[in-house]
Design a protein around this motif. Structure first.
Motif: not given
Ligand code: F6P
Length: 320
Positions: A24-29
């Motif tokens: 999730v966090r990598s995608a948003i990044y």
């Protein structure tokens, strides 16, 4: 890719949450939209799909289980269910899917791949039974859970001068038994991959009794043919030492993931998103030594698991 999904499927494993968080966090990044699919393929069929944000995955790194929940979906294996799953991915315009699960779950992902969906598989299972990766997410925590149980069992076993058969999970793979056996100082390790020699086990226990040993620990992987209670009865009869059975069961699947599992899950989750960003081929992410690797999903699932059987010999020597 601009819009991707993530799901967990099959038996849960500690570290799945850390992997979800990393995805999730990598995608948003990377400015991608990320959708969480609840209850694995079952939830996909029923459209249980929600957009996730940075805060959807706050405070989960340390938690066992999976916030997305999981299922072993029978419906997904039917033509109707499978087609509904494909329709849902299309309706939500999900271009790539991260599947976190064991052998069966990644095989489900492979079927989607054949229907044109891009899938990145992450090995989430306590069993460590996938041939293409040295370790799976959750295995290290499960071994540590077994070790902690062995410590407790040892205390009471030596007070009562008993042997204990500790039954561990792993389906048809003996890795949990092998690792917990060596690191927990077991007198014998029984795994599905190797024929059992009950005579040798009894001889060893008798030798131990003669040297004044107060207890013995025998680790039995769940996949072996002889049942734990029958084995215990035979050992009691032949050695004269009372033998009990402890089945650790689902305790091995829960609990806060170890640092090693959190690290593995974080690295693999991040890699999955990088792969989806760069390319649209389906891959399986694993680890070899200290390096994160990836293979074609189909090839990865064909790779054969090789156990380090020398661990049994090692446990035998070190528990004389
Ligand atoms: O694959 C993980 C695993 O925990 C195995 O070790 C075990 O045999 C199986 O799942 C149990 O499955 P269930 O949760 O469906 O009982």
């Amino acid at each position: 890719m601009k819009r991707i999904g993530v799901l967990t499927s099959g038996g849960d494993s500690p570290g799945m949450n850390a992997a979800i968080r990393a995805v999730v966090r990598s995608a948003i990044y990377y400015d991608m939209e990320i959708y969480g699919i609840n209850r694995g393929y079952e939830g996909l069929i029923h459209g249980e799909i929600n957009e996730m944000s940075v805060s959807s995955v706050s405070d989960i790194l340390q938690r066992g289980g999976t916030i997305l929940r999981t299922a072993r979906s029978k419906a997904f294996m039917t033509e109707e269910g499978f087609n509904r799953a494909l329709d849902m991915l299309e309706n939500f315009e999900i271009e790539g899917l991260v599947v976190i699960g064991g052998d069966g779950s990644l095989k489900g992902g492979l079927e989607l791949t054949k229907a044109g969906v891009t899938v990145i598989g992450l090995p989430g299972t306590i069993d460590n039974d996938l041939g293409y990766t040295d370790f799976t997410i959750g295995f290290d925590t499960a071994v540590n859970t077994v070790l902690s149980a062995i410590g407790n069992i040892r205390d009471t076993s030596s007070s009562h001068e008993r042997s204990t058969i500790v039954e561990v999970m792993g389906r048809n793979c003996g890795d949990i038994a092998l690792y917990a056996g060596v690191t927990g100082g077991a007198e014998a390790i029984l795994i599905p991959e190797i024929p059992i020699d009950i005579n040798a086990i009894c001889r060893k226990i008798i030798q131990g009794i003669n040297r004044g040993k107060l207890h013995s620990i025998i680790i039995r992987a769940e996949g072996i043919s002889i049942n734990s209670q029958d084995l215990a009865d035979t050992i009691t009869k032949r050695t004269g030492m009372e033998t009990k059975v402890v089945v650790l069961g689902y305790t091995q699947r829960g609990g806060s993931p170890t640092a090693r599992d959190r690290m593995l899950a974080s690295r693999m989750g991040h890699k999955a998103v990088e792969l989806l960003r760069e390319d649209s081929r389906s891959r399986a992410v694993g680890i070899e030594g200290t390096e994160i690797v990836h293979y074609d999903l189909e090839e990865a699932l064909q790779m054969k698991k090789v156990n380090d059987e020398s661990f049994i010999q090692l446990a035998n020597i070190l528990s004389i």
